[in-house]
Design an enzyme around this catalytic site. Structure first.
Site, PDB file in Angstrom:
ATOM      1  CB  VAL A   1      -0.970   0.002   1.198  1.00 47.26           C
ATOM      2  CG1 VAL A   1      -1.833   1.252   1.212  1.00 47.26           C
ATOM      3  CG2 VAL A   1      -1.864  -1.244   1.150  1.00 47.26           C
ATOM      4  CB  SER A   2       4.237   1.888   1.352  1.00 48.88           C
ATOM      5  OG  SER A   2       5.327   2.740   1.091  1.00 48.88           O
ATOM      6  CB  ALA A   3       3.176   6.039  -2.545  1.00 49.06           C
TER       7      ALA A   3
END
Length: 213
Positions: free
Chosen positions: A10-12
């Protein structure tokens, strides 16, 4: 030994590293880190990275964190044509660095500020947060006028960072259709090898989290 990537899909910034690796043809050994469960605070992770953040890489004992620095390193070491994504020409590199810093200090914070309350607190962002994001999307859309990619007409390391951030808006269904240059650039990014798959994995992880919460 393969490069190990400690990440959360989920981390960009994590997805920026994954996109870079795909583009340069580097296989990563992925090790997911459950941030909500606090796995980044375990002693073994802190011994490796005292900043307890993802992405973190382990390249045969060489440890790095901070996605933009990681991508520069991976491109320098593992790309057969490193100047394609990070040219040595001072002006071209300066534009890439400028966009990397813009993403770090302004663009990503505006997106995270909007997405985080919805994703983690199930509440609507306040008016100031909404305006901040709308302003940045307008600015970024204008920056892309007449360009294929964020630092010019060639793909660069900066596209991965801004691409990872832009992808987060799909989590909350933010409509970017009014920003034609962003949409055109996003479509070019999704057409790159592996990028669509990375985005779909993010959406699947968010859906699974929502189902379990």
């Amino acid at each position: 030994m393969p490069v190990t990537l400690y990440h959360n899909i989920v981390s960009a910034p994590c997805r920026a590293v994954m996109m870079c690796a795909k583009t340069i043809g580097l296989d990563l050994e992925e090790k997911p880190v459950d941030l909500l469960a606090g796995e980044q605070m375990k002693p073994e992770f802190l011994a490796m990275n005292p900043c307890h953040c993802v992405p973190t890489i382990d390249d045969d004992g060489f440890i790095m964190w901070e996605s933009r620095a990681i991508n520069i390193y991976l491109n320098d070491k593992y790309s057969s044509t490193p100047e394609k994504l990070y040219p040595k020409d001072p002006k071209k590199r300066a534009r890439i660095n400028m966009m990397l810093q813009y993403d770090l200090t302004t663009y990503t914070p505006a997106i995270v500020g909007y997405v985080a309350p919805i994703l983690f607190a199930k509440k609507e962002p306040d008016d100031e947060t909404k305006k901040k994001l709308a302003d940045q999307l307008e600015i970024f859309n204008n920056m892309l006028e007449g360009k294929n990619f964020v630092a010019g007409n060639e793909l660069s390391l900066a596209d991965f960072s801004l691409g990872g951030a832009t992808g987060m808006m799909a989590i909350v269904g933010y409509d970017v259709s009014g920003y034609k240059n962003i949409v055109a650039w996003r479509d070019r990014m999704v057409a790159l090898p592996g990028v669509k798959d990375i985005q779909e994995r993010m959406m699947e992880a968010v859906a699974a989290r929502n189902e379990s919460s």
